[in-house]
Scaffold this motif. Sequence first.
Motif: not given
Lengths: 103, 495
Positions: B344-346, B384-385, B418-419, B423-424
């Motif tokens: 994620g963004y993190g 992005h990912m 991870i960050g 979404v989870v």
Amino acid sequence: MSLALTYAFIFILAMFLGLELIRRVPAQLHTPLMSGSNAISGISIIGAMSLAVVGDGGMLTTILASAAVGFAAVNVVGGYLVTDRMLAMFQAGKKRDAKKGGA
Amino acid sequence: MGALAVILFLCSGVAFIVGLKLLAKPETARKGNAVSALGMLAAIVGTVVQIIGERGESFSIESLTWIGIGLGIGALVGVPAARFVKMTAMPEMVALFNGFGGVASLLIGWAQMQQALEIRSGANANIAESETGTHLVDVLSAVGGGNGHFVAATIVAAILIGGVTFSGSIIAFAKLAGKISSKPVVYKGQHLVNAGLLLLAVACGVAFAWNPGLFPVVYLVIPIAMALGVAAVISIGGGDMPVVISLLNSYSGLAACAAGFAVGSELLIITGALVGASGLILTRIMCLAMNRSLANVLFSGFGSGAPAATSSGEPGEKRDANVLSPEQAYYILEAAQSVIIVPGYGMAVAQAQHAVKELTQLLAANGTEVRFAIHPVAGRMPGHMNVLLAEADVPYEQLVEPDDVNPSMETVDVAIVIGANDVVNPAALTDEASPIFGMPIVEVHRARQVFTLKRSMGSGYAGIENPLFFLDNNAMILGDAKQTVNALVDAFKAD
């Protein structure tokens, strides 16, 4: 009025064409599609260029329009290059995998 | 000369259509980008040919000086920006470029009006105190091609859409680059203010189109458009940025389209419409991925309110989450057959993608099957990912979508988050009171074991508590994502 209608006609058809062109785009390509279409939106550069010709509409027109040329040029040049850089990354990954698979 | 220009414009339009089509398929995307760049070159050359052709004998190369300066400066800025921007900074770069497209259209609209004013004052120089308004209509009709009132309306449209795109993109850029808080700014009567601004701008446009002699109102539209863009984007939270960027992308195309109407260029209209459509498609994909309507994203000030009071569990109930150290987590990972990573963004913030890639290689060497489950709205822009993981050389085959992994989630030994947060969040499936209820998620809570890498126990961007953290099969590994992943990598290497 008929010219305005013609333009509207073209616009609506082009919108539908655009929607059909990229209906199914995989997630992997979302960012490149965005930066690539961003570069394409730099097409406003041609409108700006035709207004920036010296002598047609006075100095202020030329200055405003050439500023538009500059902004649109950043869009065009930066947009295409960064999209290519990203897509090259995707491809580099693919090629190496293919090699690995063959070995 | 005129025919040559038209042929070049035609080639250009075809190249954009073919280029976009190729750009939407992974195998041909790079070629598509190149084809579309060639189309742009044809359009620029065609415009120069047209300028020369229209002026004939009276053409002088000096009259192109300013165009050359503009092109030169644009290239000087664009090349290094594209070459050196970090992949983690792509969202803000795309936002900024959207803004440039917007301001270009605004300036074209303004320049078109300015040109008409100049021509009119030239024509009226010999006529003392002539009736001015009607003249401007005729001039607009001549310079824009078509009905003068229509040209006037499209000038205002180019300025309005361009201005909103510009200032909105600058705010999006500032939020993404961390220059201002990404929290949504909401205040009482916000919608009223926004609606009022829009109405005012439209009123100015109608006035100018009705009677172009009232041209000073156009100068009013410029600041109104800017204010409107700021007001519209400031109320949208960081997590909704994928939608906002896609929408601004679409606007930049529509602004170019309006500029095309104003200057009478078919190629501009067609190409702007293509970009507008592609932005709309992305916007729709992002909205579907969050199960929210566009109106909800734009107007709800999502995430600004107090954390939902009705998250599962009694209010005020103290719940404890399991916490593991990276070393403890290593022993579980080492025995895992199947691992799913949910970035994620993190992960982008911590720049952890390379460390993550190394971890997946070590896992694979250990005989573990590793996959990345990418949620469409993970991160701050569409895809992005994917971009970050491609930069770290993660093979494309390892990337899967939520629908691919959710059915077999029970067979996954370890899911590493991870960050990512919302979404989870299983509340999206179970808690009807949750603001994200109904959003499709990666259902990691059904995996045998979940590791959540997170900086602290705080909630996600939306201020929503995540019940996942308190499940028995979840363990938090607190700390910087990159350091945590590196610690896991070290543990593998030490073995």
